[in-house]
Design a protein around this motif. Sequence first.
Motif, PDB file in Angstrom:
ATOM      1  N   ILE A  40     -14.881  13.398  -1.940  1.00 48.60           N
ATOM      2  CA  ILE A  40     -13.745  12.942  -1.046  1.00 48.60           C
ATOM      3  C   ILE A  40     -13.323  11.724  -0.880  1.00 48.60           C
ATOM      4  CG2 ILE A  40     -12.638  13.195   1.111  1.00 48.60           C
ATOM      5  CD1 ILE A  40     -14.092  15.948   1.509  1.00 48.60           C
ATOM      6  N   LEU A  41     -14.484  10.657  -0.916  1.00 48.67           N
ATOM      7  CA  LEU A  41     -14.177   9.345  -0.639  1.00 48.67           C
ATOM      8  C   LEU A  41     -13.816   8.741  -2.100  1.00 48.67           C
ATOM      9  CD1 LEU A  41     -17.203   8.362   1.913  1.00 48.67           C
ATOM     10  CD2 LEU A  41     -14.916   8.837   2.378  1.00 48.67           C
ATOM     11  N   ASP A  42     -14.354   9.269  -2.883  1.00 50.32           N
ATOM     12  CA  ASP A  42     -13.825   8.855  -4.468  1.00 50.32           C
ATOM     13  C   ASP A  42     -12.433   9.247  -4.629  1.00 50.32           C
ATOM     14  OD1 ASP A  42     -16.381   7.774  -4.920  1.00 50.32           O
ATOM     15  OD2 ASP A  42     -16.893   9.413  -6.023  1.00 50.32           O
ATOM     16  N   THR A  43     -11.932  10.253  -4.247  1.00 58.77           N
ATOM     17  CA  THR A  43     -10.552  10.863  -4.443  1.00 58.77           C
ATOM     18  C   THR A  43      -9.788   9.877  -3.548  1.00 58.77           C
ATOM     19  OG1 THR A  43     -11.459  12.978  -4.666  1.00 58.77           O
ATOM     20  CG2 THR A  43      -9.063  12.388  -4.064  1.00 58.77           C
ATOM     21  N   PRO A  52      -0.261  12.029   6.003  1.00 62.26           N
ATOM     22  CA  PRO A  52      -1.563  12.455   6.202  1.00 62.26           C
ATOM     23  C   PRO A  52      -1.856  13.249   5.126  1.00 62.26           C
ATOM     24  CG  PRO A  52      -0.368  13.547   7.896  1.00 62.26           C
ATOM     25  CD  PRO A  52       0.841  12.681   7.055  1.00 62.26           C
ATOM     26  N   SER A  53      -3.273  13.163   4.617  1.00 64.02           N
ATOM     27  CA  SER A  53      -3.956  14.134   3.857  1.00 64.02           C
ATOM     28  C   SER A  53      -5.318  14.438   4.296  1.00 64.02           C
ATOM     29  CB  SER A  53      -4.213  13.464   2.445  1.00 64.02           C
ATOM     30  OG  SER A  53      -2.956  13.117   1.753  1.00 64.02           O
ATOM     31  N   LEU A  54      -5.487  15.680   4.700  1.00 61.15           N
ATOM     32  CA  LEU A  54      -6.785  16.167   5.467  1.00 61.15           C
ATOM     33  C   LEU A  54      -7.609  16.689   4.379  1.00 61.15           C
ATOM     34  CD1 LEU A  54      -7.928  16.937   8.103  1.00 61.15           C
ATOM     35  CD2 LEU A  54      -6.599  18.961   8.132  1.00 61.15           C
ATOM     36  N   PHE A  55      -9.085  16.424   4.791  1.00 67.82           N
ATOM     37  CA  PHE A  55     -10.178  16.892   3.680  1.00 67.82           C
ATOM     38  C   PHE A  55     -11.252  17.261   4.626  1.00 67.82           C
ATOM     39  CE2 PHE A  55      -7.713  13.539   1.564  1.00 67.82           C
ATOM     40  CZ  PHE A  55      -7.695  13.880   0.007  1.00 67.82           C
ATOM     41  N   SER A  56     -11.878  18.364   4.152  1.00 62.85           N
ATOM     42  CA  SER A  56     -12.968  18.764   4.823  1.00 62.85           C
ATOM     43  C   SER A  56     -14.287  18.611   3.955  1.00 62.85           C
ATOM     44  CB  SER A  56     -12.903  20.277   5.157  1.00 62.85           C
ATOM     45  OG  SER A  56     -14.252  20.877   5.736  1.00 62.85           O
ATOM     46  N   SER A  57     -15.398  18.018   4.335  1.00 60.19           N
ATOM     47  CA  SER A  57     -16.490  17.896   3.481  1.00 60.19           C
ATOM     48  C   SER A  57     -17.524  18.973   3.549  1.00 60.19           C
ATOM     49  CB  SER A  57     -17.359  16.691   3.727  1.00 60.19           C
ATOM     50  OG  SER A  57     -17.710  16.735   5.212  1.00 60.19           O
ATOM     51  N   HIS A  58     -17.211  19.966   4.242  1.00 58.69           N
ATOM     52  CA  HIS A  58     -17.877  21.298   4.474  1.00 58.69           C
ATOM     53  C   HIS A  58     -19.444  21.356   4.618  1.00 58.69           C
ATOM     54  CE1 HIS A  58     -14.170  23.421   3.160  1.00 58.69           C
ATOM     55  NE2 HIS A  58     -14.161  22.729   2.001  1.00 58.69           N
ATOM     56  N   GLY A  59     -19.634  20.119   5.443  1.00 58.06           N
ATOM     57  CA  GLY A  59     -21.102  20.018   5.647  1.00 58.06           C
ATOM     58  C   GLY A  59     -22.059  19.517   4.546  1.00 58.06           C
ATOM     59  N   GLU A  60     -21.506  19.101   3.405  1.00 62.78           N
ATOM     60  CA  GLU A  60     -22.066  18.525   2.234  1.00 62.78           C
ATOM     61  C   GLU A  60     -22.003  17.365   1.941  1.00 62.78           C
ATOM     62  OE1 GLU A  60     -24.111  20.827   0.274  1.00 62.78           O
ATOM     63  OE2 GLU A  60     -23.666  22.413   1.614  1.00 62.78           O
ATOM     64  N   LEU A 102       0.597  -1.202   0.044  1.00 59.38           N
ATOM     65  CA  LEU A 102      -0.067  -0.136   0.073  1.00 59.38           C
ATOM     66  C   LEU A 102       0.784   1.322   0.060  1.00 59.38           C
ATOM     67  CD1 LEU A 102      -2.454  -1.030   2.850  1.00 59.38           C
ATOM     68  CD2 LEU A 102      -2.909  -1.088   0.320  1.00 59.38           C
ATOM     69  N   THR A 103       0.259   2.413  -0.144  1.00 59.02           N
ATOM     70  CA  THR A 103       1.108   3.686   0.046  1.00 59.02           C
ATOM     71  C   THR A 103       1.170   3.912   1.339  1.00 59.02           C
ATOM     72  OG1 THR A 103      -1.055   4.993   0.128  1.00 59.02           O
ATOM     73  CG2 THR A 103      -0.470   4.507  -2.098  1.00 59.02           C
ATOM     74  N   LYS A 104       1.943   5.083   1.851  1.00 57.99           N
ATOM     75  CA  LYS A 104       1.947   5.440   3.114  1.00 57.99           C
ATOM     76  C   LYS A 104       1.054   6.630   3.269  1.00 57.99           C
ATOM     77  CE  LYS A 104       4.675   4.071   5.456  1.00 57.99           C
ATOM     78  NZ  LYS A 104       4.546   2.838   6.226  1.00 57.99           N
ATOM     79  N   ASN A 105       0.152   6.696   2.550  1.00 55.64           N
ATOM     80  CA  ASN A 105      -0.948   7.752   2.746  1.00 55.64           C
ATOM     81  C   ASN A 105      -1.910   7.440   3.912  1.00 55.64           C
ATOM     82  OD1 ASN A 105       0.262   9.198   0.472  1.00 55.64           O
ATOM     83  ND2 ASN A 105      -0.950   8.300  -1.000  1.00 55.64           N
ATOM     84  N   ILE A 106      -2.280   8.370   4.619  1.00 55.57           N
ATOM     85  CA  ILE A 106      -3.390   8.302   5.478  1.00 55.57           C
ATOM     86  C   ILE A 106      -4.448   9.220   5.222  1.00 55.57           C
ATOM     87  CG2 ILE A 106      -4.146   8.164   7.932  1.00 55.57           C
ATOM     88  CD1 ILE A 106      -2.865   5.858   7.647  1.00 55.57           C
ATOM     89  N   GLY A 107      -5.697   8.886   4.870  1.00 55.48           N
ATOM     90  CA  GLY A 107      -6.818  10.162   4.768  1.00 55.48           C
ATOM     91  C   GLY A 107      -7.426  10.324   5.938  1.00 55.48           C
ATOM     92  N   ILE A 108      -7.725  11.686   6.274  1.00 58.28           N
ATOM     93  CA  ILE A 108      -8.256  12.430   7.604  1.00 58.28           C
ATOM     94  C   ILE A 108      -9.599  13.081   6.887  1.00 58.28           C
ATOM     95  CG2 ILE A 108      -8.357  13.381   9.492  1.00 58.28           C
ATOM     96  CD1 ILE A 108      -5.144  13.098   9.417  1.00 58.28           C
TER      97      ILE A 108
END
Length: 343
Positions: free
Chosen positions: A112-115, A97-105, A63-69
Amino acid sequence: MGERKIRNMEEFASVSGISRPTVSKYFNDPTSVRASTRARIEAAIEQYDYRPNIYAMNQNRQLTKNIGIVVPYLTDPFFGEIARVIEQRCIEAGFSPSLFSSHGEAEQERDILDTLRSLKPAGVLLAPLGRTSDKSVVESFCRDVPTVLFDSNIEGMGEAFVGSDNYSFVSQTVEYLSRTGEPPSFFEMKHPANPNANKRRRAYLDMMERLGLEPHMLQIDGTGWAFEEIGRKGGHDILARKALTTDTILCSNDRLAIGLLSACYEAGYRVGRDAGHDLRIASHDDHPFSRYTCPALTTAAHDYANVSGHAVDTLFHLIESGGRFSTREETLFSARLIMRDSA
């Protein structure tokens, strides 16, 4: 030879007195830790005759060493603080780590989950929107990617959930307010965005029944995550309608309470626990701004450190286990009552 059999890396970290992320970092690349730390780890390996699960580690290295948050609103300091701790723990363990915000949408959450799926992360820490989440999308993602949910639980999704015990929040505030003055009314949105609000409502009703007290709900209009403005508008409405049956208000969360405090000030109501004040107001979360309101807000506090730290540890354990647990894990941390001047 050690005197006990070590079953996994978590136990090895515990008996060796070295942090779990540092141990993981060593086994991924021994040269990535300081020489003195490397010597301590290798001495413990010899003492306990420990060998990591090579098969699981080799799987993980594919796997990659990426962690999604993923959080609902990064501009909310509550999520900002938790994300800060999680990011730091991941970096210390050698992950990116890669940090994402769904902005309540919900649509943004789906994107984000697709990405993240396309990035093939080692694992993901997800605080879902909850009520407005597309549950079929979240469920599909959790099947494909090792995922630990935190803050907001969606039953049966992800391999684990780490959050706060909402009953412990509300039971402490209701008991304290009822013991020190008039019992509280409960101030909440009619259609809350976060499912934790529903658990807090049920806990309020249960606790009032246990104490033999009559509950009173103050439900306000508003949707979305702009809680301060919703609380302010709702506060003006209940004050104008004289809807209060008690001088004590317990808010579902601190951000609603901050808006309510603003409405009280604008309407000329004095808030506080001392003689001469019109209302007492308390809430839940210990939002980073709650200590700076006027008056400072009495609240039940999240255990920020343990929630964020345990969520990361659980994800690392999940990755080492090949992305699946035998049963879904749930861990809840109790709240701590913080008494300030508002109640």
